[in-house]
Scaffold this active site. Structure first.
Site, PDB file in Angstrom:
ATOM      1  N   ASN A 115      38.573  47.779  35.721  1.00  0.00           N
ATOM      2  CA  ASN A 115      38.612  46.064  35.109  1.00  0.00           C
ATOM      3  C   ASN A 115      38.045  46.498  33.781  1.00  0.00           C
ATOM      4  O   ASN A 115      38.237  45.890  32.787  1.00  0.00           O
ATOM      5  CB  ASN A 115      38.419  44.972  35.722  1.00  0.00           C
ATOM      6  CG  ASN A 115      36.836  45.091  36.133  1.00  0.00           C
ATOM      7  OD1 ASN A 115      36.216  44.647  35.197  1.00  0.00           O
ATOM      8  ND2 ASN A 115      36.330  45.697  37.215  1.00  0.00           N
ATOM      9  N   CYS A 121      43.826  38.623  39.562  1.00  0.00           N
ATOM     10  CA  CYS A 121      42.993  37.724  39.955  1.00  0.00           C
ATOM     11  C   CYS A 121      42.183  36.816  38.743  1.00  0.00           C
ATOM     12  O   CYS A 121      42.163  37.443  37.800  1.00  0.00           O
ATOM     13  CB  CYS A 121      41.568  38.014  41.002  1.00  0.00           C
ATOM     14  SG  CYS A 121      40.445  39.115  39.937  1.00  0.00           S
ATOM     15  N   SER A 181      32.173  44.382  38.039  1.00  0.00           N
ATOM     16  CA  SER A 181      30.946  45.079  38.808  1.00  0.00           C
ATOM     17  C   SER A 181      29.824  45.436  38.258  1.00  0.00           C
ATOM     18  O   SER A 181      28.943  46.224  38.771  1.00  0.00           O
ATOM     19  CB  SER A 181      31.873  46.329  39.444  1.00  0.00           C
ATOM     20  OG  SER A 181      32.382  47.341  38.474  1.00  0.00           O
ATOM     21  N   THR A 226      44.630  43.566  41.517  1.00  0.00           N
ATOM     22  CA  THR A 226      43.915  42.447  41.043  1.00  0.00           C
ATOM     23  C   THR A 226      43.228  42.847  39.822  1.00  0.00           C
ATOM     24  O   THR A 226      43.132  41.343  39.066  1.00  0.00           O
ATOM     25  CB  THR A 226      43.160  41.837  42.062  1.00  0.00           C
ATOM     26  OG1 THR A 226      42.181  43.033  42.513  1.00  0.00           O
ATOM     27  CG2 THR A 226      43.667  41.533  43.267  1.00  0.00           C
ATOM     28  N   HIS A 238      32.385  50.162  41.264  1.00  0.00           N
ATOM     29  CA  HIS A 238      32.347  51.209  40.368  1.00  0.00           C
ATOM     30  C   HIS A 238      31.274  51.147  39.278  1.00  0.00           C
ATOM     31  O   HIS A 238      31.640  51.157  38.223  1.00  0.00           O
ATOM     32  CB  HIS A 238      33.766  51.416  39.408  1.00  0.00           C
ATOM     33  CG  HIS A 238      34.803  51.632  40.677  1.00  0.00           C
ATOM     34  ND1 HIS A 238      35.723  50.689  40.844  1.00  0.00           N
ATOM     35  CD2 HIS A 238      34.922  52.541  41.765  1.00  0.00           C
ATOM     36  CE1 HIS A 238      36.523  51.183  41.685  1.00  0.00           C
ATOM     37  NE2 HIS A 238      36.209  52.493  42.225  1.00  0.00           N
ATOM     38  N   GLU A 276      41.789  50.102  46.005  1.00  0.00           N
ATOM     39  CA  GLU A 276      42.745  48.658  46.442  1.00  0.00           C
ATOM     40  C   GLU A 276      44.354  49.016  46.490  1.00  0.00           C
ATOM     41  O   GLU A 276      45.009  48.410  47.504  1.00  0.00           O
ATOM     42  CB  GLU A 276      42.378  47.594  45.107  1.00  0.00           C
ATOM     43  CG  GLU A 276      43.119  46.304  45.479  1.00  0.00           C
ATOM     44  CD  GLU A 276      43.140  45.466  44.421  1.00  0.00           C
ATOM     45  OE1 GLU A 276      42.144  45.684  43.580  1.00  0.00           O
ATOM     46  OE2 GLU A 276      44.130  44.679  44.169  1.00  0.00           O
ATOM     47  N   HIS A 311      37.545  45.639  47.932  1.00  0.00           N
ATOM     48  CA  HIS A 311      39.009  46.215  47.383  1.00  0.00           C
ATOM     49  C   HIS A 311      40.038  46.114  48.566  1.00  0.00           C
ATOM     50  O   HIS A 311      40.849  46.220  48.451  1.00  0.00           O
ATOM     51  CB  HIS A 311      38.826  47.667  46.959  1.00  0.00           C
ATOM     52  CG  HIS A 311      37.774  47.794  45.925  1.00  0.00           C
ATOM     53  ND1 HIS A 311      38.124  47.043  44.657  1.00  0.00           N
ATOM     54  CD2 HIS A 311      36.762  48.686  45.291  1.00  0.00           C
ATOM     55  CE1 HIS A 311      37.232  47.669  43.839  1.00  0.00           C
ATOM     56  NE2 HIS A 311      36.580  48.547  44.235  1.00  0.00           N
ATOM     57  N   CYS A 338      37.450  41.187  49.271  1.00  0.00           N
ATOM     58  CA  CYS A 338      37.476  40.001  48.656  1.00  0.00           C
ATOM     59  C   CYS A 338      38.810  38.764  48.745  1.00  0.00           C
ATOM     60  O   CYS A 338      39.962  39.438  49.211  1.00  0.00           O
ATOM     61  CB  CYS A 338      37.692  40.062  47.048  1.00  0.00           C
ATOM     62  SG  CYS A 338      37.813  38.834  46.085  1.00  0.00           S
ATOM     63  N   SER A 344      35.417  52.127  36.552  1.00  0.00           N
ATOM     64  CA  SER A 344      35.833  50.700  36.949  1.00  0.00           C
ATOM     65  C   SER A 344      37.043  50.584  36.110  1.00  0.00           C
ATOM     66  O   SER A 344      37.289  50.520  34.918  1.00  0.00           O
ATOM     67  CB  SER A 344      34.695  50.004  36.327  1.00  0.00           C
ATOM     68  OG  SER A 344      35.020  48.575  36.170  1.00  0.00           O
TER      69      SER A 344
HETATM   70  S1  SF4 Z   1      37.953  41.547  40.595  1.00  0.00           S
HETATM   71 FE1  SF4 Z   1      39.044  39.795  41.505  1.00  0.00          FE
HETATM   72  S2  SF4 Z   1      40.049  40.580  43.478  1.00  0.00           S
HETATM   73 FE2  SF4 Z   1      38.523  42.060  42.709  1.00  0.00          FE
HETATM   74  S3  SF4 Z   1      36.552  41.424  44.008  1.00  0.00           S
HETATM   75 FE3  SF4 Z   1      36.358  40.495  41.691  1.00  0.00          FE
HETATM   76  S4  SF4 Z   1      37.358  38.391  42.038  1.00  0.00           S
HETATM   77 FE4  SF4 Z   1      37.620  39.735  44.044  1.00  0.00          FE
END
Ligand code: SF4
Length: 309
Positions: free
Chosen positions: A242, A212, A284, A182, A63, A147, A95, A117, A240
């Site tokens: 995260n 993760c 990302s 994750t 993203h 994901e 994902h 991943c 994104s």
């Molecule tokens: S955020 Fe975590 S689960 Fe997603 S690609 Fe990165 S390491 Fe892997």
């Protein structure tokens, strides 16, 4: 903390502050920030296969607009469904995807490049275990995220929750198995699990923590960073997950948090009267994008300091 403390020009914060002559402006990077190994490896694989021949990626690889533009420049196509693929090679992103989708790609005779991943595979195994052991699976995550679609794609019955209201809408099951997207904030996931336990005291609730480690590291480093900073800049794509979670985490510890996608989004007025600026980035976000944002922060903060002296 990985603190870059290169001093910049001292600033005067208001006409009554004379001690500022000894102050310096600091730009501090979070101890963990930016691209994780899963995304980095997936991008490398995509670039390698794009050079070898026509390639379609199933969903967004990352993203992040700058990475997506680089892939577009190489002629890489993006399909949201296997049925739309016009090349003979299809890449599954970091994902991941479901076994059912992989079976459809095989049935179509597509050559599949798997960039899932390893930590997404861990989450898939957790979901499989919960379903096999008779739990009704509940995923804590965003329903529309690729994901989450992959994690639930092989299940006939499941629920996806994210907010408290989603938990209130759940039906009771004797056994409830919870796993997470994750990239969710682990505190938020634990809060949802506690809420499920409170709502269904007669149910057996089993939780497998699939957030993760890179996500956990970035979240705890972001909280630490925000506690030390007057302003925090979070770099990452608007969509994104995260990165959005990092913004939320920082906002719990600092009142001035800004989410930017590129250096062009950084505004000079954010640094007026500021001495400590925190910088973090989602999993990302490429390193060169972070570097350009930092360079612009320094430039603008220095200009603001010069203007006020
Ligand atoms: S955020 Fe975590 S689960 Fe997603 S690609 Fe990165 S390491 Fe892997």
């Amino acid at each position: 903390m990985d603190g870059d403390v290169r001093p910049m020009k001292a600033r005067k914060r208001g006409s009554n502050v004379t001690a500022c002559a000894t102050e310096t402006i600091r730009v501090i990077r979070a101890a963990h920030l930016g691209m994780c190994f899963g995304v980095r490896d997936a991008i490398a694989l995509a670039l390698e296969h794009a050079d070898a021949g026509p390639l379609t990626i199933l969903g967004d690889l990352v993203h992040n607009p700058s990475v997506l533009s680089a892939l577009e420049a190489k002629g890489v196509a993006v399909a949201q469904d296997v049925a739309e693929v016009k090349t003979t090679t299809l890449m599954v992103t970091a994902h991941g995807t479901s076994e059912r989708t992989l079976a459809r790609t095989r049935a179509l005779g597509l050559n599949v490049v798997e960039a899932t991943c390893p930590l997404v595979h861990v989450a898939h195994r957790a979901v499989t275990t919960l379903a096999r052991d008779g739990y009704h699976v509940v995923i804590v995550g965003r329903r529309d995220h690729v994901e989450v679609r992959g994690l639930t794609g092989d299940l006939d019955r499941f629920d996806v929750v994210l907010e408290d209201d989603d938990v209130l809408a759940l039906e009771e099951h004797p056994r409830i198995g919870v796993a997470a997207q994750t990239t969710q904030a682990v505190e938020k996931v634990r809060h949802v699990v506690d809420l499920i336990k409170q709502r269904f005291p007669r149910s057996e609730v089993r939780f497998i923590d699939t957030v993760c480690k890179p996500t956990k590291d970035r979240q705890s480093a972001a909280a630490e960073l925000a506690r030390q900073s007057e302003v925090v800049i979070v770099v990452g794509g608007r969509s994104s997950n995260n990165t959005r979670e990092l913004v939320n985490t920082c906002a719990r510890h600092c009142t001035r948090v800004h989410h930017v996608q590129t250096d062009a989004d950084v505004r000079p007025e954010w640094f007026d009267g500021v001495n400590v600026i925190g910088l973090t980035a989602g999993t990302s976000t490429p390193g060169d994008v972070i570097d350009r944002v930092e360079a612009r922060i320094r430039r603008l903060a220095e200009q603001e300091a010069s203007a006020s002296t």
